[in-house]
Design a protein around this motif. Structure first.
Motif, PDB file in Angstrom:
ATOM      1  N   THR A 195     -16.319 -15.780  27.770  1.00  0.00           N
ATOM      2  CA  THR A 195     -17.426 -15.948  28.707  1.00  0.00           C
ATOM      3  C   THR A 195     -17.613 -14.721  29.591  1.00  0.00           C
ATOM      4  OG1 THR A 195     -17.000 -18.334  28.752  1.00  0.00           O
ATOM      5  CG2 THR A 195     -18.327 -17.418  30.552  1.00  0.00           C
ATOM      6  N   ALA A 196     -16.502 -14.062  29.932  1.00  0.00           N
ATOM      7  CA  ALA A 196     -16.550 -12.954  30.886  1.00  0.00           C
ATOM      8  C   ALA A 196     -16.832 -11.610  30.242  1.00  0.00           C
ATOM      9  CB  ALA A 196     -15.218 -12.871  31.647  1.00  0.00           C
ATOM     10  N   ARG A 197     -16.995 -11.541  28.942  1.00  0.00           N
ATOM     11  CA  ARG A 197     -17.268 -10.259  28.285  1.00  0.00           C
ATOM     12  C   ARG A 197     -18.681  -9.793  28.617  1.00  0.00           C
ATOM     13  NH1 ARG A 197     -14.696  -6.838  27.491  1.00  0.00           N
ATOM     14  NH2 ARG A 197     -15.176  -6.104  25.405  1.00  0.00           N
ATOM     15  N   GLN A 305     -21.857 -15.007  37.729  1.00  0.00           N
ATOM     16  CA  GLN A 305     -21.507 -14.639  36.358  1.00  0.00           C
ATOM     17  C   GLN A 305     -21.395 -13.128  36.205  1.00  0.00           C
ATOM     18  OE1 GLN A 305     -23.834 -16.725  37.418  1.00  0.00           O
ATOM     19  NE2 GLN A 305     -24.379 -18.286  35.902  1.00  0.00           N
ATOM     20  N   ILE A 306     -22.374 -12.388  36.742  1.00  0.00           N
ATOM     21  CA  ILE A 306     -22.377 -10.933  36.589  1.00  0.00           C
ATOM     22  C   ILE A 306     -21.197 -10.320  37.342  1.00  0.00           C
ATOM     23  CG2 ILE A 306     -23.694  -8.831  36.986  1.00  0.00           C
ATOM     24  CD1 ILE A 306     -24.859 -10.674  34.848  1.00  0.00           C
ATOM     25  N   PHE A 307     -20.933 -10.783  38.549  1.00  0.00           N
ATOM     26  CA  PHE A 307     -19.834 -10.233  39.343  1.00  0.00           C
ATOM     27  C   PHE A 307     -18.500 -10.470  38.638  1.00  0.00           C
ATOM     28  CE2 PHE A 307     -16.575 -10.500  42.632  1.00  0.00           C
ATOM     29  CZ  PHE A 307     -16.784  -9.311  43.316  1.00  0.00           C
ATOM     30  N   TYR A 308     -18.310 -11.672  38.084  1.00  0.00           N
ATOM     31  CA  TYR A 308     -17.055 -11.971  37.389  1.00  0.00           C
ATOM     32  C   TYR A 308     -16.914 -11.119  36.133  1.00  0.00           C
ATOM     33  CZ  TYR A 308     -13.126 -14.811  35.829  1.00  0.00           C
ATOM     34  OH  TYR A 308     -11.882 -15.237  35.446  1.00  0.00           O
ATOM     35  N   MET A 309     -18.012 -10.900  35.406  1.00  0.00           N
ATOM     36  CA  MET A 309     -17.956 -10.045  34.218  1.00  0.00           C
ATOM     37  C   MET A 309     -17.548  -8.619  34.590  1.00  0.00           C
ATOM     38  SD  MET A 309     -21.309 -11.195  32.019  1.00  0.00           S
ATOM     39  CE  MET A 309     -21.443 -12.821  31.289  1.00  0.00           C
ATOM     40  N   LYS A 310     -18.130  -8.089  35.663  1.00  0.00           N
ATOM     41  CA  LYS A 310     -17.790  -6.730  36.088  1.00  0.00           C
ATOM     42  C   LYS A 310     -16.332  -6.660  36.563  1.00  0.00           C
ATOM     43  CE  LYS A 310     -20.248  -3.727  36.320  1.00  0.00           C
ATOM     44  NZ  LYS A 310     -20.620  -2.693  35.322  1.00  0.00           N
ATOM     45  N   LEU A 311     -15.859  -7.711  37.226  1.00  0.00           N
ATOM     46  CA  LEU A 311     -14.470  -7.741  37.669  1.00  0.00           C
ATOM     47  C   LEU A 311     -13.518  -7.709  36.479  1.00  0.00           C
ATOM     48  CD1 LEU A 311     -12.405  -8.060  39.998  1.00  0.00           C
ATOM     49  CD2 LEU A 311     -12.671 -10.536  39.756  1.00  0.00           C
ATOM     50  N   GLN A 313     -14.228  -6.588  33.522  1.00  0.00           N
ATOM     51  CA  GLN A 313     -14.384  -5.299  32.853  1.00  0.00           C
ATOM     52  C   GLN A 313     -13.501  -4.228  33.504  1.00  0.00           C
ATOM     53  OE1 GLN A 313     -18.063  -3.196  33.548  1.00  0.00           O
ATOM     54  NE2 GLN A 313     -18.114  -2.400  31.464  1.00  0.00           N
ATOM     55  N   ARG A 314     -13.343  -4.260  34.815  1.00  0.00           N
ATOM     56  CA  ARG A 314     -12.619  -3.205  35.515  1.00  0.00           C
ATOM     57  C   ARG A 314     -11.134  -3.505  35.672  1.00  0.00           C
ATOM     58  NH1 ARG A 314     -16.496   0.182  37.281  1.00  0.00           N
ATOM     59  NH2 ARG A 314     -14.974   1.457  38.403  1.00  0.00           N
ATOM     60  N   THR A 315     -10.716  -4.736  35.395  1.00  0.00           N
ATOM     61  CA  THR A 315      -9.305  -5.094  35.560  1.00  0.00           C
ATOM     62  C   THR A 315      -8.672  -5.634  34.287  1.00  0.00           C
ATOM     63  OG1 THR A 315      -9.885  -7.330  36.297  1.00  0.00           O
ATOM     64  CG2 THR A 315      -9.644  -5.631  37.984  1.00  0.00           C
ATOM     65  N   GLY A 316      -9.427  -5.772  33.209  1.00  0.00           N
ATOM     66  CA  GLY A 316      -8.867  -6.384  32.013  1.00  0.00           C
ATOM     67  C   GLY A 316      -8.873  -7.896  32.127  1.00  0.00           C
ATOM     68  N   GLY A 317      -7.870  -8.540  31.582  1.00  0.00           N
ATOM     69  CA  GLY A 317      -7.838  -9.999  31.605  1.00  0.00           C
ATOM     70  C   GLY A 317      -7.159 -10.598  32.816  1.00  0.00           C
ATOM     71  N   TRP A 318      -6.829  -9.800  33.836  1.00  0.00           N
ATOM     72  CA  TRP A 318      -6.044 -10.318  34.967  1.00  0.00           C
ATOM     73  C   TRP A 318      -6.772 -11.332  35.820  1.00  0.00           C
ATOM     74  CZ3 TRP A 318      -1.166 -10.055  34.564  1.00  0.00           C
ATOM     75  CH2 TRP A 318      -0.564  -8.994  33.900  1.00  0.00           C
ATOM     76  N   PRO A 319      -8.104 -11.304  35.999  1.00  0.00           N
ATOM     77  CA  PRO A 319      -8.733 -12.373  36.788  1.00  0.00           C
ATOM     78  C   PRO A 319      -8.654 -13.733  36.129  1.00  0.00           C
ATOM     79  CG  PRO A 319     -10.146 -10.435  36.695  1.00  0.00           C
ATOM     80  CD  PRO A 319      -9.046 -10.213  35.709  1.00  0.00           C
ATOM     81  N   ILE A 320      -8.350 -13.820  34.825  1.00  0.00           N
ATOM     82  CA  ILE A 320      -8.423 -15.118  34.123  1.00  0.00           C
ATOM     83  C   ILE A 320      -7.172 -15.968  34.331  1.00  0.00           C
ATOM     84  CG2 ILE A 320      -8.666 -16.176  31.838  1.00  0.00           C
ATOM     85  CD1 ILE A 320     -10.568 -13.844  31.159  1.00  0.00           C
ATOM     86  N   PRO A 321      -5.891 -15.564  34.200  1.00  0.00           N
ATOM     87  CA  PRO A 321      -5.384 -14.349  33.586  1.00  0.00           C
ATOM     88  C   PRO A 321      -5.093 -14.584  32.098  1.00  0.00           C
ATOM     89  CG  PRO A 321      -3.638 -15.522  34.695  1.00  0.00           C
ATOM     90  CD  PRO A 321      -4.860 -16.378  34.823  1.00  0.00           C
ATOM     91  N   TYR A 332      -7.410  -0.538  23.150  1.00  0.00           N
ATOM     92  CA  TYR A 332      -6.839  -1.623  23.948  1.00  0.00           C
ATOM     93  C   TYR A 332      -6.762  -1.240  25.423  1.00  0.00           C
ATOM     94  CZ  TYR A 332      -3.880  -5.428  25.456  1.00  0.00           C
ATOM     95  OH  TYR A 332      -3.393  -6.520  26.108  1.00  0.00           O
ATOM     96  N   SER A 333      -6.511   0.055  25.720  1.00  0.00           N
ATOM     97  CA  SER A 333      -6.449   0.470  27.121  1.00  0.00           C
ATOM     98  C   SER A 333      -7.770   0.203  27.842  1.00  0.00           C
ATOM     99  CB  SER A 333      -6.100   1.957  27.205  1.00  0.00           C
ATOM    100  OG  SER A 333      -7.078   2.735  26.532  1.00  0.00           O
ATOM    101  N   LYS A 334      -8.889   0.341  27.124  1.00  0.00           N
ATOM    102  CA  LYS A 334     -10.194   0.066  27.720  1.00  0.00           C
ATOM    103  C   LYS A 334     -10.372  -1.428  27.956  1.00  0.00           C
ATOM    104  CE  LYS A 334     -15.124   1.012  27.173  1.00  0.00           C
ATOM    105  NZ  LYS A 334     -16.160   1.636  26.309  1.00  0.00           N
ATOM    106  N   LEU A 335      -9.926  -2.252  26.996  1.00  0.00           N
ATOM    107  CA  LEU A 335      -9.998  -3.703  27.179  1.00  0.00           C
ATOM    108  C   LEU A 335      -9.153  -4.143  28.378  1.00  0.00           C
ATOM    109  CD1 LEU A 335      -9.709  -4.976  23.486  1.00  0.00           C
ATOM    110  CD2 LEU A 335     -11.734  -5.076  24.941  1.00  0.00           C
ATOM    111  N   ALA A 336      -8.002  -3.457  28.577  1.00  0.00           N
ATOM    112  CA  ALA A 336      -7.109  -3.818  29.678  1.00  0.00           C
ATOM    113  C   ALA A 336      -7.579  -3.280  31.017  1.00  0.00           C
ATOM    114  CB  ALA A 336      -5.699  -3.307  29.394  1.00  0.00           C
ATOM    115  N   GLY A 337      -8.664  -2.494  31.046  1.00  0.00           N
ATOM    116  CA  GLY A 337      -9.213  -2.003  32.305  1.00  0.00           C
ATOM    117  C   GLY A 337      -8.670  -0.667  32.760  1.00  0.00           C
ATOM    118  N   PHE A 338      -7.910   0.046  31.894  1.00  0.00           N
ATOM    119  CA  PHE A 338      -7.388   1.351  32.276  1.00  0.00           C
ATOM    120  C   PHE A 338      -8.507   2.389  32.284  1.00  0.00           C
ATOM    121  CE2 PHE A 338      -3.248  -0.403  31.333  1.00  0.00           C
ATOM    122  CZ  PHE A 338      -2.417   0.303  32.190  1.00  0.00           C
ATOM    123  N   ARG A 339      -8.454   3.286  33.281  1.00  0.00           N
ATOM    124  CA  ARG A 339      -9.336   4.439  33.290  1.00  0.00           C
ATOM    125  C   ARG A 339      -8.707   5.560  32.472  1.00  0.00           C
ATOM    126  NH1 ARG A 339     -10.805   5.021  39.711  1.00  0.00           N
ATOM    127  NH2 ARG A 339     -12.299   3.302  39.882  1.00  0.00           N
TER     128      ARG A 339
END
Length: 466
Positions: A195-197, A305-311, A313-321, A332-339
């Motif tokens: 949902t958050a992608r 919805q948009i704010f959660y998606m952006k969150l 995107q920038r942190t990986g799966g940690w808001p879910i977690p 995978y580093s991009k999926l995990a939110g690494f710069r």
């Protein structure tokens, strides 16, 4: 009437011994419970101090033993040096005597020469024997080392197989649990991840239209400085919220919903970027950002919805977690939110800052939002999901760091809301953070993991003792 009045007076002046005994019993029970709790706390602290004293004594013994061993080695070296010096002096005296003998008699010189030749042959033979013994010893050591390496490899392989079986069992249990939750109509971490992608459709359409893109850029340039003006002042927060609501209200974009979605994305990104800059340096700056985000969650359609998606995107799966599942064509580093070129300490600090804003939103005093990701119950759900995902907690220091951040933000408030259940959850978390002899401790074995685990432990103690 006189009888009624007499009856009322009798009821009012009646003394009920059972009610008095019941009240007294409850008061004594509460007093006893408080005394037992205080006694238990003192006993736990005493055990902790005793364990720390034992560790200090053990370290002192180890240091003393190492000191003694070093002194013994120094004495051995000095003894060898003294023996070598004596041997050199003795040889020097022998050569001097030999020279004197050579001067005294030619015959004795020849005898000494022959004797020296025999001595050299003997020494050469002894050296050859020592060399052969040394080679044999080296071969034995090599064979022993090979056996030890093989044993280590077998043990490592067995350990890896056991770890693999454990992970497979955890994945199986996780899948069964998610299937059970799905059958009950509950959301699962995997569903929340999907949902958050981020969906790139609306933003791509806005960028493709030159006029719409210019309008979008103008709105973005107005959003960024307004977010930068935020301070922890009610008047400033209310003014910024009002100005941004007028700027981003859905009524302004009735003719173009794609532009409205792009504007919500820019607003969310501005809040999160400001959090990355300010909250990392000063955690109290998360409060005004969270209040602004909470305001738009309540008052701006489709913003949650948009704010959660952006969150995410920038942190990986940690808001879910959840651990992001691999996707084809995406690192995978991009999926995990690494710069790019971002180290682990910087990543931990940035993600903790963003999640601090999210936790403040969950614990903010506001009406129940329609979006499930911002309801106060999500605070409990977050702890339950993360503590049930042992492999995610063991994967690195981010998990315990986020637990410490969440407890710092709303641990005491959650205790007031959830009561005894929160107390049980904290006891379970404390047990996991302090478990001894664990091959896979929470946070891992790195210095960062140890530091994050200690911070989480301190936050648990602060919540339980407050």
């Amino acid at each position: 009437i006189a009888d009624a009045i007499a009856s009322i007076r009798l009821v009012i002046s009646h003394h009920d011994p059972y009610e008095e005994w019941s009240n007294q019993t409850r008061r004594e029970a509460r007093r006893t419970a408080r005394l037992e709790r205080s006694q238990l706390t003192r006993e736990q602290r005493a055990k902790f101090e005793a364990a720390r004293a034992r560790d200090a004594e053990r370290l002192a013994q180890i240091h003393q033993k190492a000191k003694q061993e070093l002194e013994e080695r120094i004495n051995i070296v000095l003894a060898r040096r003294q023996a070598f010096k004596q041997n050199v002096d003795s040889n020097t005296q022998a050569r001097a005597k030999k020279t004197r003998d050579r001067i005294e008699a030619v015959i004795r010189f020849e005898e000494d020469r022959q004797r020296a030749i025999l001595e050299e042959q003997r020494l050469a033979k002894e050296a050859e024997e020592r060399r052969a013994q040394e080679e044999e010893k080296q071969q034995q050591l090599a064979l022993q080392k090979q056996k030890e390496e093989k044993l280590k490899q077998d043990l490592l392989k067995a350990k890896q197989d056991a770890e693999k079986r454990r992970q497979e069992q955890e994945e199986k249990e996780k899948s069964e649990k998610e299937a059970t939750q799905a059958s009950l109509g509950l959301s699962t971490p995997s569903n929340d991840w999907e949902t958050a992608r981020i969906k790139a459709g609306p933003l791509a359409k806005v960028k493709a239209n030159r006029e719409v893109k210019m309008r979008w850029n103008r709105i973005r340039r107005e959003i960024t400085p307004k977010i930068g003006q935020l301070t922890n002042n009610n008047e400033v927060i209310q003014r910024v919220c009002k100005e941004l609501l007028n700027l981003c209200h859905p009524s302004n974009f009735v003719d173009n919903q794609d532009l409205y979605m792009a504007v919500l994305s820019s607003l969310s990104k501005a809040i999160l970027l400001q959090a990355e800059v300010e909250v990392t340096a000063e955690k109290r700056s998360a409060v005004p950002l969270a209040r602004v985000a909470s305001f738009f969650v309540q008052n701006l359609d489709r913003f949650p919805q948009i704010f959660y998606m952006k969150l995410v995107q920038r942190t990986g799966g940690w808001p879910i977690p959840v651990k992001p599942p691999p996707e084809e064509g995406i690192e995978y580093s991009k999926l995990a939110g690494f710069r790019e070129d971002e180290g682990l300490p910087e990543y931990i600090s940035r993600v903790a800052g963003l999640m601090r804003v999210y936790f403040h939103i969950l614990t903010a005093p506001a009406n129940q939002p329609a979006n499930i990701f911002f309801r106060p119950t999500m605070y409990w759900t977050y702890f339950a999901r993360l503590m049930c995902n042992r492999s995610l907690l063991e994967s690195g220091p981010v998990g315990p760091e986020l637990l410490a951040t969440a407890l710092d933000v709303g641990g005491v408030q959650a205790r007031e809301i959830f009561g005894k259940q929160w107390h049980k959850l904290m006891e379970l978390l404390y047990s996991g953070l302090t478990e001894a002899n664990s091959n896979n401790p929470i946070g891992g074995k790195t210095p960062e993991g140890t530091a994050a685990r200690i911070r989480a432990l301190l936050e648990v103690e602060k919540v339980m003792n407050s």
